[in-house]
Design an enzyme around this catalytic site. Sequence first.
Site, PDB file in Angstrom:
ATOM      1  N   LYS A  78       0.853  -1.316   0.033  1.00 41.05           N
ATOM      2  CA  LYS A  78       0.028   0.125   0.110  1.00 41.05           C
ATOM      3  C   LYS A  78       0.898   1.484   0.012  1.00 41.05           C
ATOM      4  O   LYS A  78       1.967   1.421   0.757  1.00 41.05           O
ATOM      5  CB  LYS A  78      -1.077   0.010   1.030  1.00 41.05           C
ATOM      6  CG  LYS A  78      -2.169   1.191   1.075  1.00 41.05           C
ATOM      7  CD  LYS A  78      -2.743   1.011   2.475  1.00 41.05           C
ATOM      8  CE  LYS A  78      -3.961   2.221   2.571  1.00 41.05           C
ATOM      9  NZ  LYS A  78      -4.718   1.866   3.675  1.00 41.05           N
ATOM     10  N   SER A 156      -9.759   2.370   2.844  1.00 44.64           N
ATOM     11  CA  SER A 156      -9.055   2.987   2.025  1.00 44.64           C
ATOM     12  C   SER A 156      -7.762   2.158   1.028  1.00 44.64           C
ATOM     13  O   SER A 156      -7.182   2.442   0.079  1.00 44.64           O
ATOM     14  CB  SER A 156      -7.905   4.213   2.623  1.00 44.64           C
ATOM     15  OG  SER A 156      -7.303   3.459   3.632  1.00 44.64           O
ATOM     16  N   SER A 180     -10.383   0.220   7.007  1.00 43.46           N
ATOM     17  CA  SER A 180      -9.804   0.111   5.893  1.00 43.46           C
ATOM     18  C   SER A 180      -9.215  -1.002   5.124  1.00 43.46           C
ATOM     19  O   SER A 180      -8.528  -1.091   4.242  1.00 43.46           O
ATOM     20  CB  SER A 180      -8.812   1.421   5.667  1.00 43.46           C
ATOM     21  OG  SER A 180      -9.410   2.566   5.746  1.00 43.46           O
TER      22      SER A 180
END
Length: 493
Positions: A78, A156, A180
Amino acid sequence: MTDLNRLTIAGARDGLRKGDFTSAELTEACLDAIEQAGALNAYCHKTPEKAREMAAAADSRIAAGDAPAMCGIPLGIKDLFCTRDVPSQAASRILEGFLPPYESTVTQNLWDAGAVMLGKLSMDEFAMGSSNESACYGPVVNPWKVDDRQLTPGGSSGGSAAAVAADLCLAATGTDTGGSIRQPAAFTGTVGLKPTYGRVSRWGVIAFASSLDQAGPMTKTVRDAAIMLGAMASVDPKDSTSAERPIPDYEAALTGDIRGRRIGIPREYRMDGMSDEIDALWNKAAEMLRDAGAEVVDVSLPHTKYALPAYYVIAPAEASSNLARYDGVRYGHRARLEAGDGVVEMYERSRAEGFGPEVQRRVMIGTYVLSAGFYDAYYNRARKVRALIKRDFDQVFADGIDAILTPATPSAAFGLGEMSGKDPVEMYLNDVFTVTVNLAGLPGISVPVGLDRQGLPLGMQLIGRPWDEGNLLNLAQSLESAAGFTAKPSRWW
């Protein structure tokens, strides 16, 4: 062997040890899949040459017999994790061009274990969002498709979820501040684990809300989550919130035996507006655990209804503090100034150009609730509510409950753009089942258990006792096994 990128971590580990294929071959299969999946927009920074170097080093380690479980496994990272000399910009224009001279503790742990980095994965800007539409790279697209719409992969950690679901990596790192990891996992038919706060180091992870952020694995199976968490977790002197606790063998905890375990069903989570399909699946999941030998009992978490408003005071407050450093002087993008502009104009223009609308909204909310005259009315009150939410969980676990079963999301994945222009609170309601876990610092996992009537995946969440990820993973694997979820998105990209 074809389709190596479709393997699980456990399957790839066994194949690598047997010599059925090499990490180099496994990595090339993933790199090929990434090149063919541009339509998903999951990867924002690709690192093919670095991946090939790391795979070659992993193959040497395996050949020498010095190979931890994650050795040779290709991963997506990420964009919130700082990776040395690789762009790390939290999907924000304000950090464009930032090349960290250091490695986050989590990624360093993974590289020390021999894992391979395929590249950086897109996300909502500064991890603020539930649909992965706020990234400066454009929206990520869910690989699941049932009509002519493009669907959100959740947020997210949407890039991570989409990449795992589409087999563009064997697993990915995610972060979870209010859901998330778990919400995008539920939207994409993958497994997402948020560990206990302090189990995984936050050092080198770009901060959103420091008392809520926690990194975790996003994988294809529960066993893979156990393997990857064992490599990610560590005691870290660089992170003052890292817990001084030994890291158990999480894979060894997967005994499959959950007889006598007590599973709580919180009555407050049966909320107005929840789809009948989610409700039916929740009942079915409880029955699966009961059939496996667990005892299912009703429990009460009375302060649940205050969790979402408390979260959306605390998280923006911490975000406004953390993001104050991006001012065009110390860090981040600096706007071009015109004659006569001073330092205030430079701050204002740099931040206006660098931050997207959702980040700006949350910074403004956070600054407001921390301001003189409102601090006690909002922030201090939210902190007191947070303490009550944690006490609810403590009392339930003190009564002998081993884990709590809830839905992961109030619906299946929705279309990109469907929430834009609406009241932002409607988007925030996506976190209604997940934020309590962050407020209380507990471990939680989302497991895919079925499809809705359109054919989109739905996930269930298990919430565990603090520091009890081993038992949580064992319960999750039992649910995974009973559900028998094997559906994959049909390839259209």
